[in-house]
Design a protein around this motif. Structure first.
Motif, mmCIF file in Angstrom:
data_model
loop_
_atom_site.group_PDB
_atom_site.id
_atom_site.type_symbol
_atom_site.label_atom_id
_atom_site.label_comp_id
_atom_site.label_asym_id
_atom_site.label_seq_id
_atom_site.Cartn_x
_atom_site.Cartn_y
_atom_site.Cartn_z
ATOM 1 N N PRO A 67 0.837 -1.273 -0.017
ATOM 2 C CA PRO A 67 0.090 -0.098 -0.163
ATOM 3 C C PRO A 67 0.894 1.410 0.097
ATOM 4 C CG PRO A 67 -0.406 -1.500 2.030
ATOM 5 C CD PRO A 67 0.800 -2.047 1.153
ATOM 6 N N LEU A 68 0.469 2.381 -0.781
ATOM 7 C CA LEU A 68 1.167 3.518 -0.746
ATOM 8 C C LEU A 68 0.626 4.401 0.560
ATOM 9 C CD1 LEU A 68 3.210 5.388 -2.255
ATOM 10 C CD2 LEU A 68 1.174 6.231 -3.532
ATOM 11 N N THR A 69 1.737 4.670 1.400
ATOM 12 C CA THR A 69 1.599 5.455 2.486
ATOM 13 C C THR A 69 2.829 6.453 2.586
ATOM 14 O OG1 THR A 69 3.005 4.153 4.092
ATOM 15 C CG2 THR A 69 0.627 3.742 3.918
ATOM 16 N N GLY A 70 2.428 7.800 3.010
ATOM 17 C CA GLY A 70 3.497 8.616 3.025
ATOM 18 C C GLY A 70 4.609 8.223 3.777
ATOM 19 N N LYS A 71 4.351 7.397 4.952
ATOM 20 C CA LYS A 71 5.628 6.815 5.573
ATOM 21 C C LYS A 71 6.458 5.883 5.157
ATOM 22 C CE LYS A 71 7.778 6.228 9.631
ATOM 23 N NZ LYS A 71 8.608 7.236 10.100
ATOM 24 N N PHE A 93 6.751 5.497 1.842
ATOM 25 C CA PHE A 93 7.533 6.202 0.611
ATOM 26 C C PHE A 93 8.330 7.307 0.985
ATOM 27 C CE2 PHE A 93 6.805 8.452 -3.360
ATOM 28 C CZ PHE A 93 7.046 7.607 -4.339
ATOM 29 N N GLU A 94 8.662 7.657 2.255
ATOM 30 C CA GLU A 94 9.369 8.759 2.718
ATOM 31 C C GLU A 94 10.673 8.605 1.997
ATOM 32 O OE1 GLU A 94 8.804 10.713 6.765
ATOM 33 O OE2 GLU A 94 10.056 8.730 6.868
ATOM 34 N N PRO A 95 11.300 7.421 1.756
ATOM 35 C CA PRO A 95 12.846 7.574 1.387
ATOM 36 C C PRO A 95 12.912 8.165 -0.308
ATOM 37 C CG PRO A 95 12.280 5.434 2.428
ATOM 38 C CD PRO A 95 11.073 6.197 2.417
ATOM 39 N N TYR A 96 11.750 7.974 -0.952
ATOM 40 C CA TYR A 96 11.911 7.913 -2.298
ATOM 41 C C TYR A 96 10.974 9.339 -2.703
ATOM 42 C CZ TYR A 96 12.518 3.106 -1.021
ATOM 43 O OH TYR A 96 12.718 1.986 -0.534
ATOM 44 N N GLY A 97 10.085 9.824 -1.912
ATOM 45 C CA GLY A 97 9.299 10.852 -2.416
ATOM 46 C C GLY A 97 8.320 11.190 -1.385
ATOM 47 N N ASP A 98 7.197 12.134 -2.114
ATOM 48 C CA ASP A 98 5.947 12.430 -1.210
ATOM 49 C C ASP A 98 4.729 11.860 -1.815
ATOM 50 O OD1 ASP A 98 7.750 14.721 0.259
ATOM 51 O OD2 ASP A 98 7.725 15.183 -2.158
ATOM 52 N N VAL A 99 3.747 11.531 -1.048
ATOM 53 C CA VAL A 99 2.324 11.304 -1.593
ATOM 54 C C VAL A 99 1.558 12.339 -1.547
ATOM 55 C CG1 VAL A 99 0.413 9.695 -1.006
ATOM 56 C CG2 VAL A 99 2.909 8.863 -0.571
ATOM 57 N N ILE A 100 1.040 12.652 -2.776
ATOM 58 C CA ILE A 100 0.029 13.764 -2.659
ATOM 59 C C ILE A 100 -1.364 13.377 -2.534
ATOM 60 C CG2 ILE A 100 -0.741 15.513 -4.347
ATOM 61 C CD1 ILE A 100 2.233 15.366 -5.586
ATOM 62 N N GLU A 101 -1.874 13.824 -1.787
ATOM 63 C CA GLU A 101 -3.408 13.159 -1.248
ATOM 64 C C GLU A 101 -3.971 14.361 -0.231
ATOM 65 O OE1 GLU A 101 -2.817 9.498 0.708
ATOM 66 O OE2 GLU A 101 -1.313 10.216 2.058
ATOM 67 N N ILE A 102 -5.363 13.938 -0.039
ATOM 68 C CA ILE A 102 -6.042 14.661 1.142
ATOM 69 C C ILE A 102 -5.712 13.716 2.217
ATOM 70 C CG2 ILE A 102 -8.368 15.162 1.997
ATOM 71 C CD1 ILE A 102 -7.584 16.808 -0.300
ATOM 72 N N ARG A 103 -4.937 14.214 3.378
ATOM 73 C CA ARG A 103 -4.378 13.573 4.272
ATOM 74 C C ARG A 103 -4.384 14.462 5.617
ATOM 75 N NH1 ARG A 103 0.696 12.186 2.392
ATOM 76 N NH2 ARG A 103 1.702 13.822 3.441
ATOM 77 N N ASP A 104 -5.357 13.874 6.682
ATOM 78 C CA ASP A 104 -5.663 14.434 7.683
ATOM 79 C C ASP A 104 -4.357 14.806 8.557
ATOM 80 O OD1 ASP A 104 -8.540 14.844 7.320
ATOM 81 O OD2 ASP A 104 -8.871 13.061 8.062
ATOM 82 N N SER A 105 -3.496 13.855 8.318
ATOM 83 C CA SER A 105 -2.446 14.046 9.207
ATOM 84 C C SER A 105 -1.284 15.420 8.848
ATOM 85 C CB SER A 105 -1.372 12.761 9.455
ATOM 86 O OG SER A 105 -0.984 12.552 8.004
ATOM 87 N N LEU A 133 1.070 0.441 -4.390
ATOM 88 C CA LEU A 133 -0.081 0.801 -5.355
ATOM 89 C C LEU A 133 -0.476 1.789 -4.843
ATOM 90 C CD1 LEU A 133 -2.048 -0.095 -7.311
ATOM 91 C CD2 LEU A 133 -3.311 -1.615 -5.399
ATOM 92 N N ALA A 134 -0.560 2.856 -5.854
ATOM 93 C CA ALA A 134 -1.507 4.406 -5.443
ATOM 94 C C ALA A 134 -2.838 3.902 -5.574
ATOM 95 C CB ALA A 134 -1.116 5.236 -6.189
ATOM 96 N N ALA A 135 -3.298 4.358 -4.574
ATOM 97 C CA ALA A 135 -5.083 4.072 -4.565
ATOM 98 C C ALA A 135 -5.663 5.422 -5.033
ATOM 99 C CB ALA A 135 -5.637 3.931 -2.993
ATOM 100 N N PRO A 136 -6.972 5.317 -5.751
ATOM 101 C CA PRO A 136 -7.781 6.279 -6.340
ATOM 102 C C PRO A 136 -7.601 7.570 -5.249
ATOM 103 C CG PRO A 136 -9.004 4.567 -6.529
ATOM 104 C CD PRO A 136 -7.962 4.037 -5.544
ATOM 105 N N GLY A 137 -7.291 8.728 -5.881
ATOM 106 C CA GLY A 137 -6.882 9.907 -5.014
ATOM 107 C C GLY A 137 -5.512 10.300 -4.635
ATOM 108 N N GLN A 138 -4.807 9.327 -4.713
ATOM 109 C CA GLN A 138 -3.183 9.551 -4.502
ATOM 110 C C GLN A 138 -2.548 9.756 -5.749
ATOM 111 O OE1 GLN A 138 -2.442 5.859 -2.405
ATOM 112 N NE2 GLN A 138 -2.157 6.892 -0.602
ATOM 113 N N GLY A 139 -1.372 10.986 -5.421
ATOM 114 C CA GLY A 139 -0.463 11.042 -6.576
ATOM 115 C C GLY A 139 0.791 11.081 -5.765
#
Lengths: 163, 163
Positions: free
Chosen positions: A8-12, A14-26, A111-117
């Motif tokens: 699963p694609l999570t900001g944590k 993916f941190e070594p490689y880049g950023d996740v672009i999404e609506i993220r409450d954190s 795997l980027a889920a719908p809504g994630q870049g």
């Protein structure tokens, strides 16, 4: 053939490689526009290095791939970050690899889920845009400027990416 | 009240104010990724002025507005461009106004069609994000840095924006 399972694609993760672009409450977030819009601020920095370089916005239309798929190649852009922002909800495979003295190590596949870049850091090894399910459009935020800004690496043996 | 009718959003009509971000055959375009993706290149430049400024990517979630709507205010960001890229197909109203000696003139209102985003030039007077129909998510590409980078102008009389 070595098999890579999709994570699963999570900001944590993916941190070594880049950023996740999404609506993220954190993420830092606050209301703007008289309370009608909530902004999730500063998820990624766009980088363009070099004397005449600049950050630009492009679009692309990508044909879908099927799983499993065989990964033969990764690439990187030493002089700039590169973001892929889906313009419709879609799933896509995000392959990255750690750098090991100038060549990529064993890849990981998210795997980027719908809504994630995603935004790849400058110099991060990554696979090409690999959308699933249907033809999909993306905005690309990356560098325009002189120089090739591209390194490609072909693995001796392909990796099989499975769900 | 002065009435403004929505105009279709085209790159040509929007040229004085910013860029349209879309899949557009008239843009420079070419196949990438071994022919699986067509890139529409360099539709907009992201600008961030000031000593510590940078271009960043954020997201936002916007509540929908109904037409007709009353426009009271426009704003601008003198030190940076600002792009709104829809993360799902949606319609939104794009209000802009020419600058007349430091204050905005009479506004124009464009209707962005599904698949279209915009990039306001640095210093372009524009309305706030005004999506129609349903709650919608956008990526924002704009400046992070010191300084307010914001000017607001309230019109003496509101304008009514109609379909």
């Amino acid at each position: 053939m070595s098999v890579i399972k999709l994570e699963p694609l999570t900001g944590k993760a993916f941190e070594p490689y880049g950023d996740v672009i999404e609506i993220r409450d954190s993420a830092e977030n606050y209301l703007i526009n008289n309370g009608t819009t909530r902004r999730y601020n500063d998820l990624a920095t766009a980088v363009a290095q070099g004397p005449d370089a600049r950050v630009a916005i492009s679009t692309c239309r990508a044909q879908p791939f099927d799983l499993p798929l065989d990964l033969k190649m990764v690439e990187r852009h030493p002089d700039g970050s590169q973001a892929f922002i889906p313009m419709q909800p879609c799933r896509f495979v995000v392959v990255v690899a750690p750098d090991e003295d100038g060549t990529p190590g064993a890849p990981r596949a998210f795997l980027a889920a719908p809504g994630q870049g995603v935004n790849y850091f400058a110099g991060s090894w990554h696979g090409v845009l690999t959308v699933l399910d249907q033809v999909s459009d993306f905005a690309i935020v990356d560098r325009q400027g002189e120089g090739p800004n591209l390194e490609e690496h072909f693995y001796d043996q392909p990796y099989r990416i499975e769900p």
